[in-house]
Design an enzyme around this catalytic site. Structure first.
Site, mmCIF file in Angstrom:
data_model
loop_
_atom_site.group_PDB
_atom_site.id
_atom_site.type_symbol
_atom_site.label_atom_id
_atom_site.label_comp_id
_atom_site.label_asym_id
_atom_site.label_seq_id
_atom_site.Cartn_x
_atom_site.Cartn_y
_atom_site.Cartn_z
ATOM 1 N N HIS A 11 54.979 13.073 8.531
ATOM 2 C CA HIS A 11 54.338 13.270 7.229
ATOM 3 C C HIS A 11 53.721 11.987 6.672
ATOM 4 O O HIS A 11 53.026 12.032 5.661
ATOM 5 C CB HIS A 11 55.314 13.894 6.222
ATOM 6 C CG HIS A 11 56.437 13.022 5.774
ATOM 7 N ND1 HIS A 11 57.704 13.099 6.310
ATOM 8 C CD2 HIS A 11 56.514 12.064 4.825
ATOM 9 C CE1 HIS A 11 58.495 12.234 5.700
ATOM 10 N NE2 HIS A 11 57.795 11.593 4.790
ATOM 11 N N ASP A 46 59.763 15.781 12.381
ATOM 12 C CA ASP A 46 59.102 14.877 11.434
ATOM 13 C C ASP A 46 58.995 13.457 11.980
ATOM 14 O O ASP A 46 59.208 12.478 11.274
ATOM 15 C CB ASP A 46 59.818 14.863 10.083
ATOM 16 C CG ASP A 46 58.984 14.177 8.998
ATOM 17 O OD1 ASP A 46 57.752 14.148 9.134
ATOM 18 O OD2 ASP A 46 59.575 13.655 8.037
ATOM 19 N N SER A 51 59.497 5.983 3.868
ATOM 20 C CA SER A 51 59.454 6.895 5.009
ATOM 21 C C SER A 51 58.852 6.235 6.233
ATOM 22 O O SER A 51 57.809 5.587 6.163
ATOM 23 C CB SER A 51 58.646 8.144 4.668
ATOM 24 O OG SER A 51 59.445 9.107 4.066
#
Length: 487
Positions: free
Chosen positions: A125, A155, A228
């Protein structure tokens, strides 16, 4: 595999921490023994090892013109407050076609250099849909990056820059992490480059219901937007996880963060390098944690004895799957895989994530409270052990272009892809000829060649490798076709 039913759901507020909109503690390296109780923990060595290998990633998605269908509004013939442009009243059934200019999107995230020649691991993402990726190192060197492969199910993503002798972070074994062990989270939250936070491992094999395959390391090291794709590092300065998300009711850090363990990351990276897509080995069951299932039965006034309070309750077994080959049935409880005790679905997913189709595993389960052990061969989503590769548009044997404004007006449609040439390939075999305009594939609108490519890739690795196409011929006659993608 996805958990089914009430007892498989996790009622938590999740916040992906990948993208923060832009402009929008020294451990002795020679002594890995645990620190004695009551002694301070020095994390400076781990921080010094990690910082050079954790990068800042800038994501850019360029502005695009899109044609959309909206509900007709007669007043918009005179006043258009939202800046749409186009001719009103051309739609059917109370709709009209308009063109909109999507805004340019910029955001940031983090990544970890895992090889000196420029391979970087991050979250899917963080990079999905990017037109440009710029990687900035801790020493302020900048590189343009290309995407090697992505995996939405875990992910994770693998990107690469053209560099040599880049600083790397050694990869540790996340299986060896213990609850209560000190870890560092290293990344770029809120564009604050090279930020280090510390905490402990709060839990392992945590399932949050965010991804198809997950077995998160939970930590109370502060993780925020922009973290992230960054590194979770142990006190030895080894990478043990990729930070992915946080638990929050506000969108910012409020206690816990979650990282993808290296046991999952290693297999995904190897597959993306070698095959371009992840070779996912499936047992072919749906289910959930036994204790959750028993709790649900109690809520419904039922008292059932499965012979154990721990394990994976089998809710459904897919036809032709490895689970069916092992004679698993609804109501069975999986307790061990390859001799390792499993008490959570997340633990089972983590074990399977390290396997490929064709690998054999030993499954121990309870059937009517009697223990059974079987050796089975794992399969892919298509029910065999072949290597699964994402198909390219070449498999279709056709060329495409977006339809013109004249075609939109003539056929009273807002979008579509025209087949401009057909040669040997799947389209010719299915009877799709030149001039046919594709509108939808597998119930998804097809507006661009890039959208078509994405749909073909997804379908080619799915359980049903086929394209179900809806469209229209130049005469206005509708057409429906099924195109098989498997060889």
């Amino acid at each position: 595999m996805k958990n089914l039913g009430k007892f498989f759901m996790v009622s938590l507020c999740l916040a992906a921490v990948a993208l923060s909109a832009g402009t929008f503690m020294k451990v002795n390296a020679n002594s890995p023994e645990p620190v004695a109780a009551g002694q301070p923990v020095d994390l400076t060595y781990a921080a010094e090892k990690a910082l050079p290998a954790v990068v800042h990633i800038k994501y850019v998605q360029n502005s695009k013109v899109q044609t959309v269908e909206v509900q007709s509004n007669p007043f918009e013939d005179f006043f258009d407050p939202f800046g749409f442009f186009g001719s009103p009243g051309q739609g059917q059934g109370g709709t009209q076609k308009r063109q909109i200019q999507t805004p340019k999107k910029e955001a940031t995230g983090s990544g970890v250099i895992i090889s000196s020649d420029g391979y970087i691991v991050t979250n899917n993402h963080v990079v999905a849909g990017a037109d440009q990726l710029t990687v900035t190192l801790n020493d302020n060197r900048e590189f343009s990056a290309k995407i090697i492969g992505t995996d939405e199910t875990t992910d994770l993503a693998l990107i690469k820059v053209n560099g040599r002798d880049l600083p790397t972070l050694p990869i540790g074994d996340s299986d060896k992490l213990r609850v209560g062990e000190w870890v560092l989270a290293v990344g770029n939250p809120y564009n604050l480059n090279s930020t280090v936070t510390a905490g402990i491992v709060s839990a392992k094999a945590r399932s949050m219901g965010a991804n198809g395959v997950e077995s998160f390391i939970q930590t109370d090291a502060a993780i925020n937007a922009g973290n992230s794709g960054g590194a979770l590092v142990n006190t030895k300065g080894e990478l043990v996880g990729i930070n992915a998300m946080l638990y929050s009711r506000t969108g910012s850090y409020s206690g816990y963060g979650f990282a993808i363990p290296t046991t999952i990351m290693n297999k995904v990276v190897d597959d993306l390098k070698q095959y371009g897509t992840v070779q996912r080995a499936l047992l072919g069951i749906t289910g959930g944690d036994v204790h959750n299932w028993l709790d649900q039965q109690k809520e419904e006034g039922k008292e059932l004895d499965l012979g154990t309070n721990e394990g994976i309750y089998v809710q459904e077994v897919q036809e032709g799957s490895a689970g069916e080959d092992a004679n698993l049935q609804k109501g069975d409880v999986i307790t061990y895989v390859d001799g390792k005790k499993v008490t959570k679905m997340a633990e089972l997913q983590e074990l399977l994530a390290g396997k490929r189709p064709g690998d054999k595993i030993n499954i121990t389960y309870l059937h009517n409270k009697k223990q059974v052990t079987k050796t089975v061969t794992l399969k892919n989503a298509q029910g065999n052990t072949k290597v699964v590769k994402e198909a390219d548009l070449d498999i279709l044997g056709a060329n495409f272009r977006e339809i013109t404004e004249d075609q939109k007006t003539q056929l009273n449609i807002g979008y579509g892809l025209e087949v401009v040439k057909v040669s040997a390939g799947a389209f010719k075999e299915a009877g799709i000829g030149k001039g046919f305009i594709i509108r939808e594939i597998n119930d998804k609108p097809v507006k661009t060649v890039e959208a078509l490519q994405d749909i073909v890739k997804q379908a080619s690795t799915s359980r049903d490798p086929a394209l179900y196409i809806k469209g229209v011929w130049p005469t206005g006659k509708r057409g429906y076709f099924a195109v098989q993608l498997d060889e």
